[in-house]
Design a protein around this motif. Sequence first.
Motif, short mmCIF file in Angstrom:
data_model
loop_
_atom_site.label_atom_id
_atom_site.label_comp_id
_atom_site.label_asym_id
_atom_site.label_seq_id
_atom_site.Cartn_x
_atom_site.Cartn_y
_atom_site.Cartn_z
N THR A 216 0.96 -1.25 -0.11
CA THR A 216 -0.16 0.15 0.03
C THR A 216 0.95 1.67 0.11
OG1 THR A 216 -0.24 -0.36 2.25
CG2 THR A 216 -2.18 -0.72 1.21
N ILE A 217 1.74 1.12 0.74
CA ILE A 217 3.08 2.61 0.52
C ILE A 217 3.46 2.91 -0.59
CG2 ILE A 217 5.28 3.38 1.82
CD1 ILE A 217 4.51 1.94 4.01
N LEU A 218 3.40 1.72 -1.37
CA LEU A 218 4.07 1.59 -2.67
C LEU A 218 3.05 2.30 -3.91
CD1 LEU A 218 6.73 1.11 -4.52
CD2 LEU A 218 5.32 -0.94 -5.42
N LEU A 219 2.49 1.61 -2.90
CA LEU A 219 1.40 2.54 -4.20
C LEU A 219 0.30 4.35 -4.16
CD1 LEU A 219 -1.37 1.46 -6.43
CD2 LEU A 219 -2.39 1.37 -4.70
N PRO B 7 7.82 8.05 0.27
CA PRO B 7 7.80 7.53 1.26
C PRO B 7 7.64 5.50 0.44
CG PRO B 7 5.52 8.51 1.02
CD PRO B 7 6.98 8.84 0.70
N ALA B 8 8.32 6.10 -0.82
CA ALA B 8 8.86 4.91 -1.55
C ALA B 8 9.76 4.17 -1.15
CB ALA B 8 8.57 4.87 -2.91
N LEU B 9 10.44 4.87 -0.62
CA LEU B 9 12.33 4.35 -0.15
C LEU B 9 12.54 3.81 1.10
CD1 LEU B 9 13.69 7.55 -0.04
CD2 LEU B 9 13.93 6.17 -2.37
N LEU B 10 11.00 3.76 1.31
CA LEU B 10 10.40 2.92 3.09
C LEU B 10 9.87 1.28 2.79
CD1 LEU B 10 9.79 3.03 6.34
CD2 LEU B 10 7.51 3.40 5.64
#
Length: 421
Positions: A99-102, A189-192
């Motif tokens: 979900t964070i990646l999306l 946030p994709a880096l997380l």
Amino acid sequence: MSVQSLSEPNSLRDLTSRQLQGGLAAWLGWLFDGMDSTLYVLVAGSLVPMLVPAGTAKTTIVHIGSYIQAALLVGWALGGTLFGRVGDRIGRSRTMALTILLFSLCTGLSTLAPNWQTFLGLRFLAALGIGGEWAAGSSLVCETWPKRWRPWVSATLQSAFQCGILIATLAAGVFAANPRLVFLVGALPALLVYWIRRAVPEPEEWTTAKQQQPDPPVIELFRGPVRRTTILSLLICSASLTTVWALIFWYPQQLRQLPDIAHWSDVQKQHYVALASLITTIMAIGGNYFAAFLAHRYSYKIAISITFIGAWLGMLAAYAFPHNHVTILYYIIWAHFFSQGVFGLYPLYIPPLFPTLLRTTGAGFSYNTGRIVAAIGTVVFGVLAPISNFARALVWVAWLYIPALLIALLIPEPSQEGLPQ
């Protein structure tokens, strides 16, 4: 006190690395949720005119702004329901990463949207991820952290959302001259995701339940004793989300229309709105912990009821009477203290009401379906209110706290194991 509660950690030093990593992952996920979901609210007044054809009527621009915000809320609802089910099937950690990646990728791409229709579509897709992350992160912490810490840990999770709002506020101030660029911040946030997949294991409670029993069908949310929990959770979330998101979305627009700042430039108004957002967000964090104190000391029912009464009075004081751009700040901080403060309870109040293998499904459905109601409310109040008087719409919204208070008197209490009796 139960045997289980005696074996629970007494301080942060007693927590395992698994608990700390899971808590940090959820906190960061909520941080970026707060940032991503607030970026549009802060720049809508100056961004939407850039996405529509030149010469578009002001009334039409206002309505389009409402539609975009409604798309965000509907996306949250669908994402919470969809990824809630995914979280019960493939795990909390995996679902958080997905979900964070999306929402990160779709938010970053929003910078390039050529028109409002494309922007609305990207906001909707990003919202699917935001809604899904809420349920997965809440369940992850619920299943790994001490039960008797729930009110305080819940408030801390919600404080992450507020800290994300502060980051969004800073970005809106920095990019006030070009509001499109604020959405590049939302790609970070994709880096997380890589760290979550490597460092955060699935909760043992979920893993054990997964091995011992088959996945229950979604219809179980509406059967037996779970049905009452589902209905009341949905109602309390719908009431809370409709009021708070109407407030969050319309109060910046109302501030821009105050008569004593009519001569200000758009950049000056944007800086003023950013300052107001900073102040109200800090107060909201205080409200989260105030609500947690009430829940820990008394009960969730009492805590939610008191915050609803405070929000009702705060909104009437702020918007039922005329104020200038300075005096209104003294009133809206209390409206936000209570209306946003209640959300410090929900992260770890709603998930434990449901069985383990229906936990993210039930929490995601109840909380995020409430956002559909909030989406409808945002559009309805936006269309009905005169574009020169958003304060009137906010006064109408305030009265929704009366039926919300009646619902609060019926809500169930989660297991009190580990909490003082």
